[in-house]
Write an enzyme that holds these catalytic residues in place. Structure first.
Site, mmCIF file in Angstrom:
data_model
loop_
_atom_site.group_PDB
_atom_site.id
_atom_site.type_symbol
_atom_site.label_atom_id
_atom_site.label_comp_id
_atom_site.label_asym_id
_atom_site.label_seq_id
_atom_site.Cartn_x
_atom_site.Cartn_y
_atom_site.Cartn_z
ATOM 1 N NE ARG A 270 60.196 86.772 37.669
ATOM 2 C CZ ARG A 270 59.471 85.956 36.899
ATOM 3 N NH1 ARG A 270 59.642 84.673 36.918
ATOM 4 N NH2 ARG A 270 58.538 86.454 36.091
ATOM 5 C CG HIS A 274 62.990 83.836 34.208
ATOM 6 N ND1 HIS A 274 63.305 83.195 35.383
ATOM 7 C CD2 HIS A 274 63.837 83.339 33.268
ATOM 8 C CE1 HIS A 274 64.283 82.330 35.160
ATOM 9 N NE2 HIS A 274 64.624 82.411 33.889
ATOM 10 C CE1 TYR A 283 55.446 84.955 34.390
ATOM 11 C CE2 TYR A 283 56.109 85.011 32.083
ATOM 12 C CZ TYR A 283 56.406 85.174 33.416
ATOM 13 O OH TYR A 283 57.665 85.589 33.787
#
Ligand SMILES: Cc1ncc(C[n+]2csc(CCOP(=O)(O)OP(=O)(O)O)c2C)c(N)n1
Ligand SMILES: [Mg+2]
Length: 391
Positions: A270, A274, A283
């Site tokens: 990805r 998100h 992160y």
């Protein structure tokens, strides 16, 4: 009639036959070079190869436009599929027209293959409606926001088709995080026992929001989970459109032939946040992102087509122009699209009227009326569409 649809598949008890291959199936190296694998033939014409590339280019451009629309307050939130175009486009390409797609919220690429107008889907992210497309026309169900619920829908639909002796197959898309949820577990359990013609297509994009794969599961791979359900597990390089197509095609054909369901783990990444509500710099590192960018699926397909003299400058420029036009059309359709009546929220909840829902409806009506009264004479802009928030 006559066939016992509850009988398990004959070979479903032999774990060795269900195990995924040690290495994910890959037919295109990142530089676009093709390596044939007799077990996974690529039954695609040259024209189809180019058409898959075109669909990926359109997907990427429209995806970018949706992010832009969210940034301009036209969408409440959006979940990008940047980097996952091959996994989605090539798997959807492996279906026949009669087959059904059950998407999560991230499946723009599959929608493009199914010729769903992306603007129709974006109404969900604008909060104007669930979607404006007709699922029956496109054989593309509504986007599912709750993780994994669509796995049950796909399984039930496939079972129903089988009982009707309808040879359709369903494919359901969910993520690495979805494999930890109860609904896909129940769906795969039932599908395995009942041999439902459904393909469980897991896009392992390495993250469930901020949770990386190594915190998601202790399983050797997600494809290994298939064995527990009596399903064959496949793994493919999900950034390789040819491998993704070939593996999915094999699973779809097996399901149609009555050999039961399968689980495919497509390894991808990805590239975006998100959703537009997420900050991935908290992160994951820039280095990780740059490494992933080197496996870009569109660049890989472009290299391959160029190597085979199937793509020239003019064709490529034409695809870019077409993608821009599609993006503009999406923008025109979504920008300032009117909101529906909020009270419609209650219309399709239950078949029969219910006193508690009627009371809630009345409460909302009164609240909205009070707000309108409070805003009278106010020339300022109305509230931004959608409440923001996360998928
Ligand atoms: C039932 C349910 N639980 C929690 C959420 C909140 N949520 C939204 S996306 C997400 C992570 C999903 O990760 P994954 O399955 O890997 O799919 P991806 O977003 O990577 O495509 C979660 C937990 C939800 N939408 N539905
Ligand atoms: Mg994920």
């Amino acid at each position: 009639m006559g066939e016992d649809v509850t009988a398990p598949a004959a070979d479903a008890r032999d774990p060795a036959s269900l195990l995924p291959p040690d290495e994910p199936v890959r037919l295109l190296s990142p530089d676009g070079t093709f390596h044939a694998d007799a077990a996974y033939p690529v039954a695609l014409s040259d024209a189809e190869l180019v058409a898959i590339h075109r669909a990926m280019v359109i997907t990427r451009r429209v995806d970018r436009e949706a992010i832009n629309l969210q940034r301009q307050g036209q969408l409440g939130v959006y979940a990008s599929c940047l980097g996952q175009e091959a996994a989605q486009v090539a798997s959807a390409w492996a279906l026949d027209a009669q087959d059904w797609v059950f998407p999560s919220y991230r499946e723009l690429g599959a929608a493009v293959v199914r010729e769903v107008d992306p603007a129709d889907l974006l109404h969900l992210f604008r909060g104007t409606w669930l979607s404006n497309h007709d699922p029956y026309e496109h054989r593309f169900a509504l986007l599912s926001i709750p993780i994994g619920t669509q796995a049950l829908h796909a399984t039930g639909f496939a079972m129903g088709a089988r009982l009707d002796a309808n040879p359709l197959v369903t494919i359901v898309y969910f993520g690495d995080g979805g494999t930890s949820e109860g609904d896909p577990h129940e769906a795969m359990t039932f599908a395995g026992v009942l041999r439902a013609p459904v393909v469980f297509f897991v896009q392992n994009n390495q993250y469930a929001i901020s949770v990386p794969l190594d915190q998601q599961t202790a399983a050797p791979t997600l494809a290994h989970k298939a064995v527990g359900y009596g399903l064959p597990g496949y793994r493919c390089d999900g950034n390789d459109p040819l491998a993704t197509f070939a593996v999915t095609r094999r699973a779809v054909e097996d399901a149609r032939a009555g050999h039961g369901p399968a689980l495919i783990e497509a390894l991808t990444y990805r590239m975006e946040a998100h959703t537009t509500s997420d900050d991935p710099t908290r992160y994951r590192t820039q280095e990780e992102l740059e490494a992933a960018a080197r496996t870009d699926p569109i660049a890989r397909m472009r290299n391959h087509l160029r190597q085979r003299d199937l793509l020239d400058d003019a064709t490529e420029a034409g695809f870019e122009q077409e993608a821009d036009e599609r993006a503009r059309a999406v923008r025109d359709a979504i920008y300032d699209a009117p909101h529906g009546d909020p009270l419609e929220l209650f219309d399709h909840v239950t078949l029969a009227d219910r006193a508690d829902l009627a009371a809630q409806r009345e409460e909302l009506r009164a609240e909205l009326a009070a707000r309108v009264a409070g805003q009278e004479g106010d020339d300022g802009p109305g509230p931004a569409p959608g409440a923001g928030g996360d998928a």
